[in-house]
Design a protein around this motif. Structure first.
Motif, PDB file in Angstrom:
ATOM      1  N   GLU A  75     109.893  84.754  85.757  1.00  0.00           N
ATOM      2  CA  GLU A  75     109.465  85.610  84.516  1.00  0.00           C
ATOM      3  C   GLU A  75     108.903  87.004  85.110  1.00  0.00           C
ATOM      4  OE1 GLU A  75     108.746  84.949  81.423  1.00  0.00           O
ATOM      5  OE2 GLU A  75     110.172  83.108  81.710  1.00  0.00           O
ATOM      6  N   THR A  76     110.079  87.747  85.233  1.00  0.00           N
ATOM      7  CA  THR A  76     109.695  89.187  85.855  1.00  0.00           C
ATOM      8  C   THR A  76     109.881  89.975  84.469  1.00  0.00           C
ATOM      9  OG1 THR A  76     110.597  88.418  88.110  1.00  0.00           O
ATOM     10  CG2 THR A  76     110.445  91.042  87.210  1.00  0.00           C
ATOM     11  N   THR A  77     108.853  90.878  84.352  1.00  0.00           N
ATOM     12  CA  THR A  77     108.935  91.707  83.188  1.00  0.00           C
ATOM     13  C   THR A  77     108.872  93.264  83.553  1.00  0.00           C
ATOM     14  OG1 THR A  77     107.711  90.280  81.751  1.00  0.00           O
ATOM     15  CG2 THR A  77     107.841  92.494  80.977  1.00  0.00           C
ATOM     16  N   LEU A  78     109.816  94.205  83.345  1.00  0.00           N
ATOM     17  CA  LEU A  78     109.941  95.310  83.685  1.00  0.00           C
ATOM     18  C   LEU A  78     109.457  96.435  82.657  1.00  0.00           C
ATOM     19  CD1 LEU A  78     110.218  97.379  86.132  1.00  0.00           C
ATOM     20  CD2 LEU A  78     112.756  97.324  85.483  1.00  0.00           C
ATOM     21  N   VAL A  79     108.358  96.909  82.361  1.00  0.00           N
ATOM     22  CA  VAL A  79     108.006  97.750  81.348  1.00  0.00           C
ATOM     23  C   VAL A  79     108.602  99.071  81.879  1.00  0.00           C
ATOM     24  CG1 VAL A  79     106.109  98.830  80.227  1.00  0.00           C
ATOM     25  CG2 VAL A  79     105.786  96.514  81.031  1.00  0.00           C
ATOM     26  N   VAL A  80     109.423  99.638  80.860  1.00  0.00           N
ATOM     27  CA  VAL A  80     110.211 100.849  81.156  1.00  0.00           C
ATOM     28  C   VAL A  80     109.062 102.060  80.430  1.00  0.00           C
ATOM     29  CG1 VAL A  80     112.071 102.213  80.256  1.00  0.00           C
ATOM     30  CG2 VAL A  80     112.194  99.852  80.535  1.00  0.00           C
ATOM     31  N   GLN A  81     108.411 101.669  79.162  1.00  0.00           N
ATOM     32  CA  GLN A  81     107.495 102.991  79.127  1.00  0.00           C
ATOM     33  C   GLN A  81     106.589 102.300  78.108  1.00  0.00           C
ATOM     34  OE1 GLN A  81     110.002 105.864  77.014  1.00  0.00           O
ATOM     35  NE2 GLN A  81     108.927 105.543  75.126  1.00  0.00           N
ATOM     36  N   SER A  82     105.291 102.851  77.950  1.00  0.00           N
ATOM     37  CA  SER A  82     104.339 102.179  76.800  1.00  0.00           C
ATOM     38  C   SER A  82     104.078 103.768  76.039  1.00  0.00           C
ATOM     39  CB  SER A  82     103.114 101.956  77.582  1.00  0.00           C
ATOM     40  OG  SER A  82     102.104 101.703  76.893  1.00  0.00           O
ATOM     41  N   SER A  83     103.974 103.290  74.550  1.00  0.00           N
ATOM     42  CA  SER A  83     103.828 104.565  73.787  1.00  0.00           C
ATOM     43  C   SER A  83     103.198 104.006  72.529  1.00  0.00           C
ATOM     44  CB  SER A  83     105.141 104.759  73.155  1.00  0.00           C
ATOM     45  OG  SER A  83     106.294 105.116  74.088  1.00  0.00           O
ATOM     46  N   PRO A  84     102.519 105.166  71.911  1.00  0.00           N
ATOM     47  CA  PRO A  84     101.695 104.800  70.555  1.00  0.00           C
ATOM     48  C   PRO A  84     102.930 104.836  69.529  1.00  0.00           C
ATOM     49  CG  PRO A  84     101.608 107.182  71.235  1.00  0.00           C
ATOM     50  CD  PRO A  84     102.379 106.512  72.334  1.00  0.00           C
ATOM     51  N   LEU A  85     102.711 104.037  68.406  1.00  0.00           N
ATOM     52  CA  LEU A  85     103.396 103.944  67.459  1.00  0.00           C
ATOM     53  C   LEU A  85     103.358 105.195  66.463  1.00  0.00           C
ATOM     54  CD1 LEU A  85     105.450 102.089  65.696  1.00  0.00           C
ATOM     55  CD2 LEU A  85     103.453 101.702  64.358  1.00  0.00           C
ATOM     56  N   ALA A  86     104.410 105.993  66.298  1.00  0.00           N
ATOM     57  CA  ALA A  86     104.419 107.260  65.418  1.00  0.00           C
ATOM     58  C   ALA A  86     104.883 106.715  63.922  1.00  0.00           C
ATOM     59  CB  ALA A  86     105.747 108.148  65.990  1.00  0.00           C
ATOM     60  N   GLY A  87     104.044 107.370  62.998  1.00  0.00           N
ATOM     61  CA  GLY A  87     104.579 106.773  61.823  1.00  0.00           C
ATOM     62  C   GLY A  87     103.713 106.099  61.036  1.00  0.00           C
ATOM     63  N   PHE A  88     102.683 105.453  61.554  1.00  0.00           N
ATOM     64  CA  PHE A  88     102.000 104.335  61.086  1.00  0.00           C
ATOM     65  C   PHE A  88     101.591 104.558  59.423  1.00  0.00           C
ATOM     66  CE2 PHE A  88      98.143 102.219  59.826  1.00  0.00           C
ATOM     67  CZ  PHE A  88      97.836 101.003  60.612  1.00  0.00           C
ATOM     68  N   ARG A  89     101.279 105.516  59.039  1.00  0.00           N
ATOM     69  CA  ARG A  89     100.919 105.567  57.723  1.00  0.00           C
ATOM     70  C   ARG A  89     101.880 105.700  56.573  1.00  0.00           C
ATOM     71  NH1 ARG A  89      97.760 111.132  58.216  1.00  0.00           N
ATOM     72  NH2 ARG A  89      98.110 111.153  60.193  1.00  0.00           N
ATOM     73  N   TYR A  90     103.179 105.902  57.071  1.00  0.00           N
ATOM     74  CA  TYR A  90     104.383 106.013  56.515  1.00  0.00           C
ATOM     75  C   TYR A  90     105.065 104.878  56.352  1.00  0.00           C
ATOM     76  CZ  TYR A  90     103.011 110.715  57.217  1.00  0.00           C
ATOM     77  OH  TYR A  90     102.365 111.937  57.406  1.00  0.00           O
ATOM     78  N   HIS A  91     105.020 103.591  56.787  1.00  0.00           N
ATOM     79  CA  HIS A  91     105.856 102.373  56.807  1.00  0.00           C
ATOM     80  C   HIS A  91     104.965 101.289  56.609  1.00  0.00           C
ATOM     81  CE1 HIS A  91     109.326 105.129  57.745  1.00  0.00           C
ATOM     82  NE2 HIS A  91     108.437 105.614  58.768  1.00  0.00           N
ATOM     83  N   ALA A  92     105.451 100.193  56.896  1.00  0.00           N
ATOM     84  CA  ALA A  92     104.547  98.890  56.685  1.00  0.00           C
ATOM     85  C   ALA A  92     103.394  98.512  57.567  1.00  0.00           C
ATOM     86  CB  ALA A  92     105.692  97.779  56.547  1.00  0.00           C
ATOM     87  N   ALA A  93     103.027  99.433  58.713  1.00  0.00           N
ATOM     88  CA  ALA A  93     102.124  99.099  59.478  1.00  0.00           C
ATOM     89  C   ALA A  93     100.735  98.692  58.882  1.00  0.00           C
ATOM     90  CB  ALA A  93     102.190  99.997  60.514  1.00  0.00           C
ATOM     91  N   ALA A  94     100.332  99.328  57.859  1.00  0.00           N
ATOM     92  CA  ALA A  94      98.967  99.150  57.309  1.00  0.00           C
ATOM     93  C   ALA A  94      99.140  97.797  56.405  1.00  0.00           C
ATOM     94  CB  ALA A  94      98.578 100.471  56.486  1.00  0.00           C
ATOM     95  N   GLU A  95     100.267  97.759  55.882  1.00  0.00           N
ATOM     96  CA  GLU A  95     100.321  96.429  55.075  1.00  0.00           C
ATOM     97  C   GLU A  95     100.297  95.211  55.918  1.00  0.00           C
ATOM     98  OE1 GLU A  95     103.885  96.385  52.473  1.00  0.00           O
ATOM     99  OE2 GLU A  95     103.573  98.700  52.443  1.00  0.00           O
ATOM    100  N   VAL A  96     100.817  95.223  57.154  1.00  0.00           N
ATOM    101  CA  VAL A  96     100.803  93.911  57.983  1.00  0.00           C
ATOM    102  C   VAL A  96      99.904  93.976  59.108  1.00  0.00           C
ATOM    103  CG1 VAL A  96     103.265  93.482  57.515  1.00  0.00           C
ATOM    104  CG2 VAL A  96     102.697  94.947  59.640  1.00  0.00           C
ATOM    105  N   TRP A  97      99.022  94.690  59.305  1.00  0.00           N
ATOM    106  CA  TRP A  97      97.955  95.073  60.171  1.00  0.00           C
ATOM    107  C   TRP A  97      97.146  93.920  60.492  1.00  0.00           C
ATOM    108  CZ3 TRP A  97      96.689  98.210  64.077  1.00  0.00           C
ATOM    109  CH2 TRP A  97      95.366  98.105  64.708  1.00  0.00           C
ATOM    110  N   GLU A  98      96.857  93.131  59.376  1.00  0.00           N
ATOM    111  CA  GLU A  98      96.001  92.114  59.722  1.00  0.00           C
ATOM    112  C   GLU A  98      96.727  90.954  60.625  1.00  0.00           C
ATOM    113  OE1 GLU A  98      92.503  91.634  59.402  1.00  0.00           O
ATOM    114  OE2 GLU A  98      92.450  93.977  59.002  1.00  0.00           O
ATOM    115  N   SER A  99      98.023  90.950  60.439  1.00  0.00           N
ATOM    116  CA  SER A  99      98.837  89.852  60.844  1.00  0.00           C
ATOM    117  C   SER A  99      99.617  90.151  62.113  1.00  0.00           C
ATOM    118  CB  SER A  99     100.012  89.481  60.041  1.00  0.00           C
ATOM    119  OG  SER A  99      99.693  89.253  58.674  1.00  0.00           O
ATOM    120  N   LEU A 100      99.381  91.489  62.637  1.00  0.00           N
ATOM    121  CA  LEU A 100      99.671  91.707  64.166  1.00  0.00           C
ATOM    122  C   LEU A 100      98.853  91.258  65.217  1.00  0.00           C
ATOM    123  CD1 LEU A 100     100.531  95.667  63.296  1.00  0.00           C
ATOM    124  CD2 LEU A 100     102.249  93.537  63.357  1.00  0.00           C
ATOM    125  N   ARG A 101      99.667  90.924  66.184  1.00  0.00           N
ATOM    126  CA  ARG A 101      98.710  90.353  67.379  1.00  0.00           C
ATOM    127  C   ARG A 101      99.423  90.882  68.608  1.00  0.00           C
ATOM    128  NH1 ARG A 101      96.267  89.325  63.901  1.00  0.00           N
ATOM    129  NH2 ARG A 101      95.620  87.248  63.081  1.00  0.00           N
TER     130      ARG A 101
END
Length: 124
Positions: free
Chosen positions: A24-50
């Motif tokens: 179980e080796t995980t290599l993280v290539v990059q970490s980023s914030p999500l762009a466009g949160f308010r323009y797509h479904a992120a707000a609609e599914v916010w409560e279900s995300l983990r």
């Protein structure tokens, strides 16, 4: 990120002994914030995300706003995009067949939508 770095990582993974790759080796290539949160479904599914949920990355070569666009989806719902200033190396890698995945690494109910979801891109 320098695109050559992505291929160095892929080469390193290819050179690991077979048993080491199976661990179980995980290599993280990059970490980023999500762009466009308010323009797509992120707000609609916010409560279900983990934290830890798997995300899908999809290259959008025909995107009229960004030639390197990469959308980020969760269970078939587009949440947003890899930020424009962080997507060139990932687009380069995806275009050349790099096996990349993503997962949610941070969720924060911040007033600024650009700080609510952070994700990690992982080399598979």
């Amino acid at each position: 990120m320098d695109p050559r770095c992505l291929w160095r990582v892929a080469l390193l993974l290819a050179l690991l002994p077979a048993g080491a790759q199976a661990q179980e080796t995980t290599l993280v290539v990059q970490s980023s914030p999500l762009a466009g949160f308010r323009y797509h479904a992120a707000a609609e599914v916010w409560e279900s995300l983990r934290v830890g949920d798997r995300l899908e990355l999809a290259r959008e070569r025909d995107n009229p706003h960004d030639a390197n666009a990469i959308s980020v989806s969760w269970r078939g719902r587009k949440l947003g995009y890899v930020p424009r200033h962080e997507n060139a190396a990932l687009a380069w890698g995806i275009d050349r067949g790099a096996a990349l995945a993503a997962r949610i690494s941070r969720l924060a109910p911040d007033a600024r939508p650009s700080r609510r979801i952070e994700f990690e891109v992982i080399a598979e």
